[in-house]
Design a protein around this motif. Structure first.
Motif, short mmCIF file in Angstrom:
data_model
loop_
_atom_site.label_atom_id
_atom_site.label_comp_id
_atom_site.label_asym_id
_atom_site.label_seq_id
_atom_site.Cartn_x
_atom_site.Cartn_y
_atom_site.Cartn_z
N UNK A 292 0.77 -1.20 0.07
CA UNK A 292 -0.03 0.09 -0.02
C UNK A 292 0.78 1.23 -0.14
N UNK A 293 1.89 1.39 0.84
CA UNK A 293 2.64 2.72 0.98
C UNK A 293 4.01 2.48 0.25
N UNK A 294 4.14 1.39 -0.59
CA UNK A 294 5.40 1.33 -1.41
C UNK A 294 6.50 1.54 -0.80
N UNK A 295 6.75 0.82 0.38
CA UNK A 295 7.78 1.27 1.08
C UNK A 295 9.15 0.38 0.68
N UNK A 296 10.28 0.90 0.11
CA UNK A 296 11.31 -0.04 -0.47
C UNK A 296 12.03 -0.93 0.39
N UNK A 297 12.18 -0.16 1.63
CA UNK A 297 13.12 -1.07 2.42
C UNK A 297 12.58 -2.26 3.01
N UNK A 298 11.12 -2.17 3.14
CA UNK A 298 10.37 -3.22 3.68
C UNK A 298 10.21 -4.20 2.44
#
Length: 240
Positions: free
Chosen positions: A178-184
């Motif tokens: 959803x939040x497009x978090x690259x590190x995760x």
């Protein structure tokens, strides 16, 4: 046709498209509102927040659900802030001890009751998935709607008790998308959905490293094969 027109107008003048929808909103049939509202996904921004917050009060469930979904994709929206406050009531961050003798951990508790304002923000009280408890279902929905980086680094997942670790992991996976978090996203590799979040060069580099470190040949249908097939062609010289 009207939805297509609104989406097209959103590409060039998002504010005008929203204003047109706001002007006609009260006269729209309830069956059409959710579809029309979905057009705001194109060039969605915090400028749309006030109207979407108003849509959360709609009598039609599909309209409320659409508004909540759009607001939830805006990390700085008031809805995400509300969800974050809720999540932190049930997931307590316990910092690492002095001298590193104790690692940081997350302690999870389940909500006791379904609170009145949750439904407005898109949390389902019923429709519990098979095999999941009602309270666990409420919590999972809340956790899916907060940026995963509020918990710290992805490795924090391992600190959650075995009883709730899979629930927390699944919720964080959904939140990552959803939040497009690259590190995760990198933590969840080789998950194909996470691969799609990475920049092209990083995707290619990841696949190259996996191929270089493997023994034997790539099997058709496995995760590495799928990642390779999903890279845009023509491939880089290294992959060729």
């Amino acid at each position: 046709e009207r939805v297509a027109y609104l989406k097209q107008l959103r590409e060039t003048d998002a504010a005008k498209a929203r204003a047109l929808l706001e002007e006609s909103w009260n006269g729209e049939a309830s069956e059409a509102r959710a579809d029309l509202l979905s057009a705001l996904e194109t060039n969605l921004s915090l400028d749309d927040e006030s109207f979407l917050e108003h849509a959360l009060e709609d009598k039609k469930k599909d309209v409320r659900k659409t508004a909540a979904s759009l607001l939830n994709s805006l990390p700085d929206s008031k809805l995400v802030q509300r969800m974050t406050e809720r999540a932190k009531r049930f997931v307590i961050h316990k910092p690492a001890g002095m001298l590193g003798l104790k690692k940081a951990e997350l302690e999870i508790t389940l909500p006791e009751t379904f609170e009145k304002d949750w439904a407005k923000d898109g949390i389902e009280q019923k429709s519990v998935p098979y095999g999941m408890g009602e309270k666990a279902w409420w919590l999972k929905q809340i956790l899916e709607r907060v940026p995963p980086n509020i918990w710290g680094e992805p490795k924090i997942i391992s600190s959650v008790s075995k009883e709730w670790q899979q629930l927390f992991r699944d919720a964080c996976r959904s939140a990552t998308l959803t939040f497009r978090d690259l590190s995760w996203a990198r933590y969840f590799l080789p998950d194909e959905a996470m691969m799609n979040l990475l920049p092209l060069e990083e995707k290619q580099s990841y696949v190259m490293n996996q191929i270089s470190s493997m023994q034997g040949s790539i099997k058709v249908g496995d995760s590495l094969w799928q990642s390779l097939m999903n890279l845009p062609q023509p491939w880089s010289a290294e992959l060729e």
